[in-house]
Design a protein around this motif. Structure first.
Motif, short mmCIF file in Angstrom:
data_model
loop_
_atom_site.label_atom_id
_atom_site.label_comp_id
_atom_site.label_asym_id
_atom_site.label_seq_id
_atom_site.Cartn_x
_atom_site.Cartn_y
_atom_site.Cartn_z
N ASN A 1 20.41 35.74 9.72
CA ASN A 1 19.68 36.85 9.43
C ASN A 1 18.60 37.09 10.51
OD1 ASN A 1 20.79 36.91 6.67
ND2 ASN A 1 19.94 35.18 6.22
N ALA A 2 18.80 36.48 11.65
CA ALA A 2 17.72 36.81 12.72
C ALA A 2 17.32 38.14 13.12
CB ALA A 2 18.04 35.89 13.88
N PHE A 3 18.14 39.19 12.72
CA PHE A 3 18.33 40.54 13.33
C PHE A 3 17.68 41.32 12.19
CE2 PHE A 3 21.12 38.18 16.05
CZ PHE A 3 20.53 38.72 17.30
N THR A 4 17.38 40.87 11.08
CA THR A 4 17.12 41.72 9.79
C THR A 4 15.74 41.27 9.26
OG1 THR A 4 18.46 40.44 8.31
CG2 THR A 4 19.58 42.57 9.54
N GLY A 5 15.25 42.14 8.30
CA GLY A 5 14.30 41.72 7.60
C GLY A 5 12.95 41.81 8.24
N THR A 6 11.75 41.25 7.36
CA THR A 6 10.55 41.38 7.90
C THR A 6 9.82 39.95 8.14
OG1 THR A 6 9.77 41.31 5.64
CG2 THR A 6 10.17 43.52 6.69
N GLY A 7 10.87 38.96 8.40
CA GLY A 7 10.30 37.73 8.63
C GLY A 7 9.97 36.76 7.22
N THR A 8 10.10 37.43 6.14
CA THR A 8 10.03 36.78 4.92
C THR A 8 11.81 36.41 4.24
OG1 THR A 8 8.14 38.14 3.94
CG2 THR A 8 9.64 36.95 2.44
N VAL A 9 11.61 35.03 4.14
CA VAL A 9 12.80 34.52 3.78
C VAL A 9 13.07 34.05 2.35
CG1 VAL A 9 14.61 32.66 4.11
CG2 VAL A 9 13.33 33.55 6.12
N ASP B 1 8.05 40.85 10.90
CA ASP B 1 9.02 41.15 11.90
C ASP B 1 10.02 40.31 11.70
OD1 ASP B 1 10.56 42.97 13.31
OD2 ASP B 1 9.08 43.23 14.95
N SER B 2 11.24 40.65 12.03
CA SER B 2 12.46 39.62 11.86
C SER B 2 12.28 38.77 13.09
CB SER B 2 13.80 40.66 12.03
OG SER B 2 13.84 41.28 12.91
N LEU B 3 13.07 37.51 13.05
CA LEU B 3 12.97 36.66 14.21
C LEU B 3 13.60 37.36 15.53
CD1 LEU B 3 12.56 33.69 15.24
CD2 LEU B 3 15.01 33.42 14.74
N CYS B 4 14.51 37.88 15.54
CA CYS B 4 14.91 38.77 16.95
C CYS B 4 14.47 40.20 16.61
CB CYS B 4 16.23 38.33 17.16
SG CYS B 4 16.62 36.49 17.37
N SER B 5 13.85 40.93 17.21
CA SER B 5 13.39 42.08 17.02
C SER B 5 13.06 42.78 18.46
CB SER B 5 12.18 41.97 16.18
OG SER B 5 11.55 43.46 16.33
N THR B 6 13.16 44.04 18.45
CA THR B 6 12.98 44.81 19.76
C THR B 6 11.51 45.30 19.77
OG1 THR B 6 13.67 46.99 18.70
CG2 THR B 6 15.38 45.67 20.23
N THR B 7 10.85 45.02 18.51
CA THR B 7 9.41 45.77 18.39
C THR B 7 8.51 44.54 17.88
OG1 THR B 7 9.89 46.08 16.18
CG2 THR B 7 10.38 47.99 17.68
N HIS B 8 8.69 43.43 18.74
CA HIS B 8 7.64 42.46 18.45
C HIS B 8 6.29 42.86 19.03
CE1 HIS B 8 9.48 39.07 16.32
NE2 HIS B 8 10.58 38.86 17.16
N GLN B 9 5.50 42.61 18.20
CA GLN B 9 3.85 43.04 18.76
C GLN B 9 3.51 42.13 19.79
OE1 GLN B 9 1.28 43.42 15.31
NE2 GLN B 9 3.07 44.34 14.14
N LEU B 10 2.64 42.51 20.89
CA LEU B 10 2.33 41.66 22.12
C LEU B 10 1.35 40.41 21.40
CD1 LEU B 10 2.96 41.46 24.93
CD2 LEU B 10 0.68 42.67 25.40
N GLY B 11 0.31 41.18 20.38
CA GLY B 11 -0.47 40.31 19.53
C GLY B 11 -1.15 40.86 18.66
N ALA B 12 -1.91 40.18 17.70
CA ALA B 12 -2.66 40.56 16.57
C ALA B 12 -3.67 41.64 17.07
CB ALA B 12 -3.30 39.30 15.72
N GLN B 13 -4.32 41.47 17.97
CA GLN B 13 -5.28 42.47 18.45
C GLN B 13 -4.48 43.77 19.23
OE1 GLN B 13 -5.92 39.32 18.38
NE2 GLN B 13 -7.12 39.94 16.77
N ASP B 14 -3.27 43.49 19.86
CA ASP B 14 -2.44 44.54 20.57
C ASP B 14 -1.30 44.78 19.72
OD1 ASP B 14 -1.49 46.33 22.03
OD2 ASP B 14 -1.56 45.14 23.81
N ASN C 1 13.03 40.34 21.82
CA ASN C 1 13.56 39.17 22.30
C ASN C 1 15.03 39.49 21.36
OD1 ASN C 1 12.97 38.94 19.49
ND2 ASN C 1 12.76 36.90 19.59
N SER C 2 15.79 40.75 21.11
CA SER C 2 16.87 40.99 20.69
C SER C 2 17.70 41.72 21.48
CB SER C 2 16.48 41.77 19.43
OG SER C 2 17.55 42.12 18.83
#
Length: 256
Positions: free
Chosen positions: A127-135, A149-162, A169-170
């Motif tokens: 399920n690494a490519f789907t969902g919002t990080g909630t299992v 965000d999912s474990l493997c995603s094209t839209t991982h945020q750079l950080g909580a401030q950015d 990583n997908s």
């Protein structure tokens, strides 16, 4: 709900003279869970991991110290999920079993437990490519990721401030020598919350059984794969290969 084990349903184990009763004829599948996951004791009602960001570059000294700050980043909360399994056995069947088959079934519940743990561990990858990080397991949120965000995603945020800058990583590349190298390079270019390069050096490929041959060929061939030239294979011996029977996709592979 399972039916109780009673004598009338197991006449063979009450009959003398049987040459053999076959149980557990197959060896357990190879275990990957303990190689990929860290197991920690649960001493509280939940377990939580957090992260702290990095510092920016040093600046030219102009007579006073240039102070920086660091920021808390995303966290993940893990809630324990209870599992159970039982066998209801008639006392007469237990007493009259001439081959100790029934009592062995109870003692071998560990096999079912092992299989259950392995499946749920593999579900993290399945399920690494789907969902919002909630299992969700049953009615319990086993894992909650504050990034959302999912474990493997094209839209991982750079950080909580950015949150506007993202990195991926997908991917959807097939398992080939060229694509393994592309993925390795992409991982070497991962950034932290300050958009600075981080030290990532992948050393493991995890594949389903359908890609075992391809994975083995990529990392075990001394010469360049599928090439008539006598070039050395850049990937030779570089990676460990993990083949996981519980990965459901026939195409998805992972570099760790």
């Amino acid at each position: 709900m399972g039916a109780p084990l009673i004598s009338e349903n197991f006449a063979d184990v009450l009959e003398p003279g049987l040459a053999e009763i076959v149980v557990d004829a197959y060896a357990p599948l190879p275990q990957m869970r303990t190689s990929l996951f860290r197991v920690v004791p649960m001493e509280t009602s939940y377990y939580k991991t957090s992260s702290i960001g990095g510092l920016g570059d040093f600046e030219v000294h102009n007579g006073k110290v240039n102070y920086d700050t660091i920021y808390q980043q995303f966290d993940v909360r893990f809630n324990p999920v209870p599992f159970s399994k039982g066998l209801e056995i008639e006392r007469e069947l237990l007493d009259d079993d001439l081959y100790n088959v029934i009592i062995d079934r109870a003692e071998n519940m560990g096999i079912a437990a092992w299989r259950t743990f392995e499946k749920y561990a593999a579900s993290v990858f399945n399920n690494a490519f789907t969902g919002t990080g909630t299992v969700l397991v049953g009615s319990i949120n086993m894992q909650v990721n504050s990034e959302g965000d999912s474990l493997c995603s094209t839209t991982h945020q750079l950080g909580a401030q950015d949150t506007a800058t993202t990195q991926s990583n997908s991917g959807t590349l097939a398992l080939t020598p060229t694509n393994v190298e592309t993925t390795r390079r992409n991982m070497r270019k991962f950034r932290d919350d300050r958009n600075e390069k981080v030290s990532i050096s992948p050393d493991t490929l995890v594949v389903p059984i359908d890609l075992e041959e391809a994975g083995w060929t990529i990392i075990s061939s001394a010469g360049k794969v599928d090439s008539a030239e006598n070039n050395g294979n850049f990937h030779y011996g570089r990676y460990n290969l993990g083949v996981w029977d519980y990965l459901e996709s026939t195409k998805q592979w992972f570099m760790l």
